[in-house]
Scaffold this motif. Structure first.
Motif, PDB file in Angstrom:
ATOM      1  N   GLY B 155      -4.260  -4.367  -3.931  1.00 36.30           N
ATOM      2  CA  GLY B 155      -4.822  -3.145  -4.506  1.00 36.30           C
ATOM      3  C   GLY B 155      -5.542  -2.336  -3.439  1.00 36.30           C
ATOM      4  N   CYS B 156      -6.270  -3.047  -2.601  1.00 35.38           N
ATOM      5  CA  CYS B 156      -6.992  -2.378  -1.522  1.00 35.38           C
ATOM      6  C   CYS B 156      -6.012  -1.678  -0.584  1.00 35.38           C
ATOM      7  N   ALA B 157      -4.958  -2.399  -0.195  1.00 33.91           N
ATOM      8  CA  ALA B 157      -3.964  -1.802   0.709  1.00 33.91           C
ATOM      9  C   ALA B 157      -3.356  -0.544   0.092  1.00 33.91           C
ATOM     10  N   ALA B 158      -3.126  -0.596  -1.216  1.00 35.49           N
ATOM     11  CA  ALA B 158      -2.566   0.570  -1.898  1.00 35.49           C
ATOM     12  C   ALA B 158      -3.549   1.736  -1.858  1.00 35.49           C
ATOM     13  N   ALA B 159      -4.826   1.452  -2.161  1.00 34.37           N
ATOM     14  CA  ALA B 159      -5.832   2.516  -2.188  1.00 34.37           C
ATOM     15  C   ALA B 159      -6.047   3.101  -0.803  1.00 34.37           C
ATOM     16  N   LEU B 160      -5.927   2.249   0.223  1.00 30.80           N
ATOM     17  CA  LEU B 160      -6.104   2.728   1.590  1.00 30.80           C
ATOM     18  C   LEU B 160      -4.973   3.667   2.002  1.00 30.80           C
ATOM     19  N   THR B 161      -3.847   3.558   1.332  1.00 31.63           N
ATOM     20  CA  THR B 161      -2.661   4.292   1.759  1.00 31.63           C
ATOM     21  C   THR B 161      -2.363   5.534   0.913  1.00 31.63           C
ATOM     22  N   THR B 162      -2.680   5.479  -0.377  1.00 31.55           N
ATOM     23  CA  THR B 162      -2.227   6.553  -1.263  1.00 31.55           C
ATOM     24  C   THR B 162      -2.726   7.921  -0.816  1.00 31.55           C
ATOM     25  N   GLN B 163      -1.817   8.902  -0.936  1.00 29.24           N
ATOM     26  CA  GLN B 163      -2.210  10.265  -0.604  1.00 29.24           C
ATOM     27  C   GLN B 163      -2.409  11.088  -1.858  1.00 29.24           C
ATOM     28  N   THR B 164      -1.758  10.665  -2.931  1.00 26.24           N
ATOM     29  CA  THR B 164      -1.907  11.420  -4.183  1.00 26.24           C
ATOM     30  C   THR B 164      -3.063  10.883  -5.020  1.00 26.24           C
ATOM     31  N   GLY B 165      -3.625   9.763  -4.606  1.00 26.90           N
ATOM     32  CA  GLY B 165      -4.714   9.176  -5.404  1.00 26.90           C
ATOM     33  C   GLY B 165      -4.217   8.581  -6.705  1.00 26.90           C
ATOM     34  N   SER B 166      -2.945   8.227  -6.727  1.00 22.95           N
ATOM     35  CA  SER B 166      -2.354   7.690  -7.955  1.00 22.95           C
ATOM     36  C   SER B 166      -1.510   6.457  -7.620  1.00 22.95           C
ATOM     37  N   ILE B 167      -1.884   5.347  -8.247  1.00 21.07           N
ATOM     38  CA  ILE B 167      -1.237   4.067  -7.980  1.00 21.07           C
ATOM     39  C   ILE B 167      -0.655   3.549  -9.290  1.00 21.07           C
ATOM     40  N   ALA B 168       0.486   2.888  -9.217  1.00 18.32           N
ATOM     41  CA  ALA B 168       1.070   2.361 -10.452  1.00 18.32           C
ATOM     42  C   ALA B 168       1.403   0.894 -10.295  1.00 18.32           C
ATOM     43  N   ALA B 278      10.311  -0.706   5.777  1.00 19.09           N
ATOM     44  CA  ALA B 278       9.714   0.561   6.188  1.00 19.09           C
ATOM     45  C   ALA B 278       8.716   1.117   5.177  1.00 19.09           C
ATOM     46  N   VAL B 279       8.812   0.696   3.914  1.00 19.12           N
ATOM     47  CA  VAL B 279       7.893   1.224   2.907  1.00 19.12           C
ATOM     48  C   VAL B 279       6.956   0.135   2.394  1.00 19.12           C
ATOM     49  N   CYS B 280       7.016  -1.048   3.004  1.00 17.56           N
ATOM     50  CA  CYS B 280       6.266  -2.174   2.458  1.00 17.56           C
ATOM     51  C   CYS B 280       4.882  -2.255   3.099  1.00 17.56           C
ATOM     52  N   LEU B 281       3.864  -2.193   2.270  1.00 16.56           N
ATOM     53  CA  LEU B 281       2.492  -2.245   2.783  1.00 16.56           C
ATOM     54  C   LEU B 281       2.042  -3.679   3.028  1.00 16.56           C
ATOM     55  N   GLY B 282       2.791  -4.605   2.525  1.00 11.59           N
ATOM     56  CA  GLY B 282       2.412  -6.013   2.662  1.00 11.59           C
ATOM     57  C   GLY B 282       2.751  -6.740   1.391  1.00 11.59           C
ATOM     58  N   VAL B 283       2.556  -8.058   1.398  1.00  8.16           N
ATOM     59  CA  VAL B 283       2.880  -8.799   0.185  1.00  8.16           C
ATOM     60  C   VAL B 283       1.869  -9.938  -0.030  1.00  8.16           C
ATOM     61  N   PRO B 284       1.299  -9.977  -1.247  1.00 12.35           N
ATOM     62  CA  PRO B 284       0.493 -11.141  -1.601  1.00 12.35           C
ATOM     63  C   PRO B 284       1.447 -12.235  -2.074  1.00 12.35           C
ATOM     64  N   TYR B 285       1.279 -13.432  -1.537  1.00 14.03           N
ATOM     65  CA  TYR B 285       2.281 -14.454  -1.849  1.00 14.03           C
ATOM     66  C   TYR B 285       1.626 -15.787  -2.191  1.00 14.03           C
ATOM     67  N   PHE B 286       2.410 -16.605  -2.887  1.00 15.15           N
ATOM     68  CA  PHE B 286       1.995 -17.976  -3.186  1.00 15.15           C
ATOM     69  C   PHE B 286       2.541 -18.900  -2.115  1.00 15.15           C
ATOM     70  N   ASN B 287       1.725 -19.833  -1.704  1.00 15.01           N
ATOM     71  CA  ASN B 287       2.216 -20.911  -0.855  1.00 15.01           C
ATOM     72  C   ASN B 287       2.051 -22.196  -1.668  1.00 15.01           C
ATOM     73  N   TRP B 288       3.121 -22.589  -2.330  1.00 18.30           N
ATOM     74  CA  TRP B 288       3.034 -23.731  -3.256  1.00 18.30           C
ATOM     75  C   TRP B 288       3.100 -25.068  -2.540  1.00 18.30           C
ATOM     76  N   THR B 289       3.473 -25.038  -1.267  1.00 18.17           N
ATOM     77  CA  THR B 289       3.742 -26.293  -0.567  1.00 18.17           C
ATOM     78  C   THR B 289       2.584 -27.297  -0.630  1.00 18.17           C
ATOM     79  N   PRO B 290       1.334 -26.884  -0.285  1.00 20.37           N
ATOM     80  CA  PRO B 290       0.266 -27.894  -0.302  1.00 20.37           C
ATOM     81  C   PRO B 290       0.090 -28.555  -1.679  1.00 20.37           C
ATOM     82  N   ALA B 291       0.166 -27.767  -2.739  1.00 16.54           N
ATOM     83  CA  ALA B 291      -0.047 -28.333  -4.073  1.00 16.54           C
ATOM     84  C   ALA B 291       1.110 -29.245  -4.482  1.00 16.54           C
ATOM     85  N   TYR B 292       2.339 -28.820  -4.179  1.00 20.42           N
ATOM     86  CA  TYR B 292       3.496 -29.665  -4.482  1.00 20.42           C
ATOM     87  C   TYR B 292       3.374 -31.000  -3.744  1.00 20.42           C
ATOM     88  N   GLN B 293       3.043 -30.875  -2.466  1.00 22.25           N
ATOM     89  CA  GLN B 293       3.006 -32.063  -1.624  1.00 22.25           C
ATOM     90  C   GLN B 293       1.920 -33.030  -2.095  1.00 22.25           C
TER      91      GLN B 293
END
Lengths: 344, 396
Positions: B155-168, B278-293
């Protein structure tokens, strides 16, 4: 002797498409890099290999047998009741409706009411198609498709709207029914012997009523030539309505079973494509009631066995559906060829 | 004639059955390996939720010696009509699975029922709460990553980037999990909009549309591609995905190619940016490996105990594959300034300097979510009842 030779040639005409389909299936499997023999073996063990697999296969068989028996009636009357899928769904909706009204009720009272109400629902939904066809001149295929969409949309609306779970609407369905309203199954297995008996009963009744009753005869007359039948004094409209009502009631029965045996709740795709599979089964049977039970068993086995394809052989299990589709296409094609040969 | 026909039918079917079953003699190899199972709701290569689980299972195979995986994907009413979790669990147990992971909130009842039948098998239901609400049999555990942090960062990355002040926000279905994640995006966005961007006076527009499921099911859900196009048409310039597939990113990529200034943030999977870097601001991701292991080794050692684990990021390094359950990778489209502000935001989240679940916070209908001066505890956040005031979209 001529009779048996005649029968042999007819049998070979029926079996030839199966063999051609098998051949095409093998070619398909080889083309996708799957070992054909192993694939068929796994399909078989995946559907009959253990008692729980057999049980699951018969759960599907019950639905397919009943719905194809119902469809045989509408097909006999010359009707393509494509709307059967929606009729199953409305059956499930009516079943859930009844169950919601009897949440505290015992199974002995609740389950028969649920089943009957579902049959009423399926029949009413089918009659809509029939009325549009008879009085509105809407082709039953278009009418049926339309009502399928409406049933799906209405079902989703109920699951996410008035009938949603306490914690919020979810695609996993409505609240699970109280266990009293589940159809009793064999211990440790998911199959209900009562449902199998009901399915056999439906098959026998449909078979006998098509063979030995005036109603069955008149339906056949309508199916062959509706105008001629009308001129000869067959009450075509009431008969047509009754054919749809019977098929819809069968579909509704399947809808009830899907709710009280399989899922114990209403889910979005509750009809599971069984209506369409039923149509394929009837087409394959050449409209002969005796073939419905074994064909339904075959289709049920492929449906249940195909998950084993992925688990055992890492083959995408949609291959099962492809095989079914190929089979039906080939058989229809061969029937076309057969008719051409005969008419010469 | 009729009996004749039936006899013929039988005489054909029976040998055929025998032949097939003869070919089907089951091969009996003693499974010496420790087998675990994975039941996925969607396709295993969806570049999203399911792939993240798939990758974790592959990691377990690599890291824990003598393990074997049995799996099935696409267990949902559209792909496998009539197939239930109970059936699939039977299959996996028959293949020797001692632990079975099920990866959709929708699988709660099915997992519990399967666990009641197979009491010797440990079931882990992911993003479940049956342990929390005490409906779980003793052999069912739950875990989930604290994606709330990942979503705040997004959300922060989106707010830091938006020019229209509108996020969906492209929402899946509406439940407590998706509400709390949506709220987290909003809180992160609002914080960075007001602080890093200094726009306290212009309120940030934040809209969510729910498609109805975790991925597109034609005819059943809304079409995510159309929904995302609708967002952009209405003036949003950053779309965050809450669903398991990559439509938001794909559509943003198409629009950018057509010359529009738009961005997207996918979800779930570390490689999620791939389809339109080119349009990707980043990705929040799960790292399930430690819990599975952890689960696998504990069950192997006979030390597994039922628990409900809500596993957070490792704030020392949120991208440490061994220790961090939730992470964030910057995308190529994030500006240098944006990156600097975002890193500071992440550091403050980690140090506890910022707690976005601190009151006063209100729900959409004005009901109090967190009192002034208080911070929400885990249960309050887990069972989020509504979207927050300031979010446009349905809460129920």
């Amino acid at each position: 002797m001529t009779g048996s030779r005649n029968f042999l040639s007819r049998l070979s005409l029926s079996l030839a498409p199966l063999l051609v389909a098998l051949l095409i299936a093998i070619l398909l499997l080889v083309a996708t890099g799957a070992p054909p023999l192993d694939t068929f073996a796994k399909l078989f063990t995946g559907s009959f290999g253990t008692s729980s697999k057999q049980a699951d296969t018969f759960v599907v068989w019950v639905s397919l047998a009943i719905v194809s028996a119902g469809l045989l009636i509408t097909f006999t009357a010359g009707q393509w009741n494509i709307g059967v899928e929606g009729q199953i769904m409305v059956g499930s909706i009516f079943a859930t409706w009844a169950a919601r009204g009897m949440w505290e009720q015992s199974g002995i009272v609740g389950i028969p009411v649920i089943i009957l109400w579902a049959m009423v629902g399926g029949a009413l939904w089918a009659l809509l198609v029939a009325v549009l066809k008879i009085y509105g001149k809407v082709n039953e295929i278009f009418g049926g498709l339309g009502f399928n969409f409406i049933a799906t949309a209405f079902n989703i609306y109920l699951i996410f709207g008035p009938w949603k779970q306490k914690t919020g609407g979810t695609l996993s369905g409505t609240e699970i029914f109280p266990e009293a309203l589940w159809m009793p199954t064999l211990p440790e297995l998911r199959v209900s012997p009562i449902a199998i008996i009901i399915a056999l009963f439906v098959l026998v009744v449909i078979y006998l009523s098509l063979r030995g009753t005036l109603w069955g005869l008149q339906l056949k007359a309508i199916g062959k030539n509706i105008r001629a039948a009308f001129v000869l004094g067959v009450p075509t409209n009431p008969l047509m309505l009754s054919a749809y009502a019977v098929c819809g009631a069968c579909a509704g029965l399947v809808g009830a079973f899907l709710v009280i045996i399989v899922h114990h709740r209403l889910i979005p795709s509750i009809s599971s494509g069984y209506g369409f599979l039923g149509i394929l089964i009837v087409l394959l049977s050449s409209f002969n009631a005796l073939w419905l039970a074994p064909l339904a068993l075959f289709f049920a086995a492929v449906s249940i066995g195909s998950t084993a394809l992925q688990l055992e052989l890492n083959i995408d299990s949609s291959l099962g559906g492809v095989l079914q589709g190929v089979l039906v296409l080939v058989v229809l094609l061969m029937q076309g060829i057969k008719e051409k040969v005969i008419s010469k | 004639m009729k009996t004749n026909k039936l006899w013929w039918l039988l005489s054909v079917m029976i040998p055929l059955t025998l032949i097939i079953s003869a070919c089907a003699t089951p091969t009996t190899e003693a499974p010496k390996k420790f087998v675990f199972g994975l039941i996925m709701v969607g396709p295993k290569e969806d570049h999203g939720w399911n792939e993240a689980h798939w990758v974790a299972a592959q990691d377990v195979l690599k890291n824990v010696p003598n393990t074997d995986l049995v799996w099935i994907d696409k267990v949902n009413p559209a792909d496998r009509p009539g197939v239930t979790i109970e059936q699939v669990s039977d299959d996996l147990v028959a293949k020797g699975a001692k632990v079975i992971f099920t990866n959709s909130a929708e699988f709660k009842d099915g997992t519990n029922n399967a666990a009641k039948k197979h009491t010797a098998v440990t079931f882990i239901h992911i993003s479940g709460d049956a342990v929390l609400d005490k409906s779980a049999p003793a052999n069912v555990g739950n875990f989930m990553g604290r994606m709330e942090y990942g979503k705040m960062i997004a959300g922060c990355a989106a707010a830091l980037t938006t020019q229209t002040g509108s996020i969906a926000y492209l929402g899946p279905l509406i439940d407590a999990e998706t509400r709390r994640l949506t709220n987290s995006v909003y809180l992160g966005a609002k914080y960075c909009w007001e602080n890093a961007r200094g726009k306290k006076d212009t309120p940030l527009k934040f809209e969510v549309t729910w498609i109805g499921f975790w991925f597109n099911i034609p005819g059943v859900t809304l079409d995510p591609t159309q929904v995302v196009n609708g967002f952009f048409d209405k003036g949003a310039d950053v779309v965050l995905s809450g669903i398991d597939t990559t439509e938001a990113l794909v559509v943003a990529g198409q629009r950018a190619k057509a010359g529009k200034k738009v961005w997207a943030i996918p979800y779930d999977y570390i490689g999620g940016c791939k389809e339109a870097e080119a349009v990707c601001l980043g990705v929040p991701y799960f790292n399930w490996t430690p819990a599975y292991q952890k689960t696998i080794t504990e069950v192997q050692a006979g030390k597994w105990k039922q628990s409900w684990d809500w596993n957070g990021p490792d704030w020392k390094n949120i991208n440490d594959p061994k220790t961090s359950h939730v992470g964030w990778v910057d995308g190529k489209a994030l500006s240098a300034d944006g990156k600097k502000s975002l890193d500071a935001f992440i550091a403050d989240l980690g140090s506890g300097k910022i707690n976005l679940f601190a009151g006063p916070l209100k729900y959409q209908d004005g009901k109090e979510f967190v009192k002034a001066g208080a911070t929400a505890d885990d249960k309050t956040v887990w069972y989020t009842e509504q979207l927050l005031e300031g979010v446009t979209g349905k809460s129920k």
